[in-house]
Design a protein around this motif. Sequence first.
Motif, PDB file in Angstrom:
ATOM      1  N   GLY A  39      11.074  -7.000  -7.020  1.00 49.14           N
ATOM      2  CA  GLY A  39      10.443  -7.183  -5.299  1.00 49.14           C
ATOM      3  C   GLY A  39       9.913  -8.474  -5.098  1.00 49.14           C
ATOM      4  N   GLY A  40      10.156  -8.883  -3.693  1.00 51.22           N
ATOM      5  CA  GLY A  40       9.699 -10.009  -3.084  1.00 51.22           C
ATOM      6  C   GLY A  40       7.981 -10.068  -3.063  1.00 51.22           C
ATOM      7  N   ALA A  41       7.341 -11.005  -2.983  1.00 51.86           N
ATOM      8  CA  ALA A  41       6.014 -10.967  -3.052  1.00 51.86           C
ATOM      9  C   ALA A  41       5.509 -10.413  -1.549  1.00 51.86           C
ATOM     10  N   GLY A  42       4.518  -9.216  -1.669  1.00 57.65           N
ATOM     11  CA  GLY A  42       4.295  -8.522  -0.644  1.00 57.65           C
ATOM     12  C   GLY A  42       4.965  -7.410   0.011  1.00 57.65           C
ATOM     13  N   THR A  45       7.955  -2.838  -3.588  1.00 53.09           N
ATOM     14  CA  THR A  45       8.371  -2.861  -5.209  1.00 53.09           C
ATOM     15  C   THR A  45       7.221  -3.673  -5.857  1.00 53.09           C
ATOM     16  N   ASP A  46       6.984  -4.727  -5.324  1.00 54.08           N
ATOM     17  CA  ASP A  46       5.905  -5.792  -5.795  1.00 54.08           C
ATOM     18  C   ASP A  46       4.500  -5.118  -5.737  1.00 54.08           C
ATOM     19  N   THR A  47       4.150  -4.637  -4.783  1.00 54.16           N
ATOM     20  CA  THR A  47       2.962  -4.012  -4.534  1.00 54.16           C
ATOM     21  C   THR A  47       2.591  -2.889  -5.551  1.00 54.16           C
ATOM     22  N   ILE A  48       3.819  -1.919  -5.814  1.00 54.76           N
ATOM     23  CA  ILE A  48       3.532  -0.797  -6.731  1.00 54.76           C
ATOM     24  C   ILE A  48       3.546  -1.266  -7.966  1.00 54.76           C
ATOM     25  N   CYS A  49       4.284  -2.151  -8.317  1.00 56.20           N
ATOM     26  CA  CYS A  49       4.395  -2.780  -9.550  1.00 56.20           C
ATOM     27  C   CYS A  49       3.221  -3.349 -10.059  1.00 56.20           C
ATOM     28  N   ARG A  50       2.593  -4.343  -9.062  1.00 54.44           N
ATOM     29  CA  ARG A  50       1.332  -4.874  -9.459  1.00 54.44           C
ATOM     30  C   ARG A  50      -0.003  -3.895  -9.231  1.00 54.44           C
ATOM     31  N   LYS A  51       0.026  -2.984  -8.850  1.00 58.19           N
ATOM     32  CA  LYS A  51      -0.943  -1.803  -8.713  1.00 58.19           C
ATOM     33  C   LYS A  51      -0.946  -1.173  -9.915  1.00 58.19           C
ATOM     34  N   LEU A  52       0.401  -0.728 -10.388  1.00 55.92           N
ATOM     35  CA  LEU A  52       0.430  -0.066 -11.778  1.00 55.92           C
ATOM     36  C   LEU A  52       0.236  -0.709 -13.014  1.00 55.92           C
ATOM     37  N   GLY A  53       0.352  -2.199 -12.865  1.00 55.23           N
ATOM     38  CA  GLY A  53       0.333  -3.006 -13.930  1.00 55.23           C
ATOM     39  C   GLY A  53      -1.341  -3.451 -14.103  1.00 55.23           C
ATOM     40  N   SER A  54      -2.023  -3.444 -12.969  1.00 51.54           N
ATOM     41  CA  SER A  54      -3.445  -3.845 -13.114  1.00 51.54           C
ATOM     42  C   SER A  54      -4.030  -2.558 -13.536  1.00 51.54           C
ATOM     43  N   ILE A  55      -3.682  -1.407 -13.680  1.00 50.12           N
ATOM     44  CA  ILE A  55      -4.314  -0.194 -14.058  1.00 50.12           C
ATOM     45  C   ILE A  55      -4.086  -0.366 -15.759  1.00 50.12           C
ATOM     46  N   VAL A  56      -2.663  -0.526 -16.138  1.00 44.73           N
ATOM     47  CA  VAL A  56      -2.375  -0.890 -17.586  1.00 44.73           C
ATOM     48  C   VAL A  56      -3.243  -1.933 -18.157  1.00 44.73           C
ATOM     49  N   VAL A 186      17.303 -10.303   2.607  1.00 41.57           N
ATOM     50  CA  VAL A 186      17.640  -9.912   1.104  1.00 41.57           C
ATOM     51  C   VAL A 186      16.266  -9.889   0.413  1.00 41.57           C
ATOM     52  N   ASP A 187      15.244 -10.506   0.831  1.00 43.65           N
ATOM     53  CA  ASP A 187      13.987 -10.305  -0.035  1.00 43.65           C
ATOM     54  C   ASP A 187      13.178  -9.080   0.160  1.00 43.65           C
ATOM     55  N   GLY A 188      13.773  -8.157   0.987  1.00 42.10           N
ATOM     56  CA  GLY A 188      13.192  -6.838   1.169  1.00 42.10           C
ATOM     57  C   GLY A 188      12.418  -6.755   2.369  1.00 42.10           C
ATOM     58  N   ALA A 189      11.174  -5.941   1.894  1.00 38.45           N
ATOM     59  CA  ALA A 189      10.337  -5.062   2.850  1.00 38.45           C
ATOM     60  C   ALA A 189       9.519  -6.408   3.643  1.00 38.45           C
ATOM     61  N   GLY A 190       8.912  -7.254   2.864  1.00 41.95           N
ATOM     62  CA  GLY A 190       8.194  -8.553   3.642  1.00 41.95           C
ATOM     63  C   GLY A 190       8.818  -8.957   4.571  1.00 41.95           C
ATOM     64  N   PRO A 191       9.757  -9.697   4.465  1.00 38.37           N
ATOM     65  CA  PRO A 191      10.408 -10.226   5.616  1.00 38.37           C
ATOM     66  C   PRO A 191      11.083  -9.128   6.727  1.00 38.37           C
ATOM     67  N   ASP A 210       6.566   1.074   1.887  1.00 31.25           N
ATOM     68  CA  ASP A 210       6.573  -0.481   1.951  1.00 31.25           C
ATOM     69  C   ASP A 210       5.901  -0.856   3.255  1.00 31.25           C
ATOM     70  N   PHE A 211       5.776  -0.066   4.163  1.00 24.10           N
ATOM     71  CA  PHE A 211       5.354  -0.442   5.581  1.00 24.10           C
ATOM     72  C   PHE A 211       3.817   0.448   5.646  1.00 24.10           C
ATOM     73  N   SER A 212       3.087   0.689   4.569  1.00 26.52           N
ATOM     74  CA  SER A 212       2.081   1.467   4.847  1.00 26.52           C
ATOM     75  C   SER A 212       0.848   0.893   5.646  1.00 26.52           C
ATOM     76  N   ALA A 213       0.832  -0.400   5.508  1.00 27.61           N
ATOM     77  CA  ALA A 213      -0.411  -1.357   6.217  1.00 27.61           C
ATOM     78  C   ALA A 213      -0.099  -1.174   7.615  1.00 27.61           C
ATOM     79  N   VAL A 214       1.192  -1.363   8.072  1.00 25.60           N
ATOM     80  CA  VAL A 214       1.453  -1.399   9.556  1.00 25.60           C
ATOM     81  C   VAL A 214       1.581  -0.399   9.975  1.00 25.60           C
ATOM     82  N   LEU A 215       2.066   0.739   9.276  1.00 23.16           N
ATOM     83  CA  LEU A 215       1.838   2.014   9.669  1.00 23.16           C
ATOM     84  C   LEU A 215       0.547   2.620   9.873  1.00 23.16           C
ATOM     85  N   LYS A 216      -0.344   2.424   9.432  1.00 20.76           N
ATOM     86  CA  LYS A 216      -1.698   2.946   9.450  1.00 20.76           C
ATOM     87  C   LYS A 216      -2.526   1.976  10.459  1.00 20.76           C
TER      88      LYS A 216
END
Length: 326
Positions: A39-42, A45-56, A186-191, A210-216
């Motif tokens: 996943g591209g930064a932000g 995929t990037d957000t989910i992997c970082r969140k799960l990784g932080s708990i690990v 090509v960099d996904g949800a951020g762009p 992927d769009f959680s913040a802007v949806l909310k």
Amino acid sequence: MKKIILSVLMVMLVASLAFAEGQGELAYPSKDIRFITSGGAGGGTDTICRKLGSIVEKQNGLTMPVVNKPGKGEAEAPYAVMTARADGYTIGNVTYGGVVNAVYNGLIPQYQTEKLKFVAVVTQEADALMVNSNSKWNTFDEFIADAKANPGEITIGITYNGGRPSMITKMMEEAYGVEFHKVNYVDGAGPQREAVLSGEADAVITSLGDFSAVLKSGQVKGLLEFSMTQNVTYPDVPPLTAIGRDDLEMGSFIAIVVPQDTPQDVVDKIEEMYYEAQHSDEFRNWTASVGVTATWIGQDKATQFIENVQKVNFKALDDMKAAGLL
């Protein structure tokens, strides 16, 4: 005399520890684990992997620096994993693109999912059609009606040709006899997010998570989720059942992977760490809050899951190619 004996014992202990380290006998993990995400930064995929990784990290007292490699149709990151040293200290994720399009289109020479060991599938997400909150469309039917009246004038932000969003777009064109103007991000949800907020794209296709913040925040609204089940986090976004279709279902997943030759005891430990993190209240509550489905498929069934995804989607791509759509 006791001091001499104690000193000798201390020397022997230090020597034995040094020997064990030299022989690679320290318990895994004994140092940082590098995580390579597709996943591209932000992005989602990037957000989910970082969140799960932080708990690990918190649960196991270790550090997992993240490296973003979003290129080559979501294949660059898993390729970096499959070519890394198989010692458990370079792991990563793979998504739909990395097991379907990358393989089907041969995006990277020597890229084979058989070179990866699938530790677990940790999330699954349906894709959705989203527009700026200021858009004139409030329903999917209005969107399609406008597309029929103005062929080729509505711009949809996708990821790349042959990816899930492009497949859904083609499926909509075929189902409704319309034509869209497609732009690749090509960099996904951020762009994609920046494109729909700035008005560069009229609509985008990616997951609601992927769009959680802007949806909310109310900056973006969802017209349709390509799922047969209502998303409880976003009850205002209708599923496919609301438009009476069951032939547009599409989504992705995140799987944790390691190089194929990684020792089994190390793979088991990685699975154990991710199982505990993925089943934690922190992760489950977080995924529910952003509209992501926390799904656990362990290593005993993960490979079969991937093979089934490939079988179904390779056939769909063959059909699209035969029809001249690719």
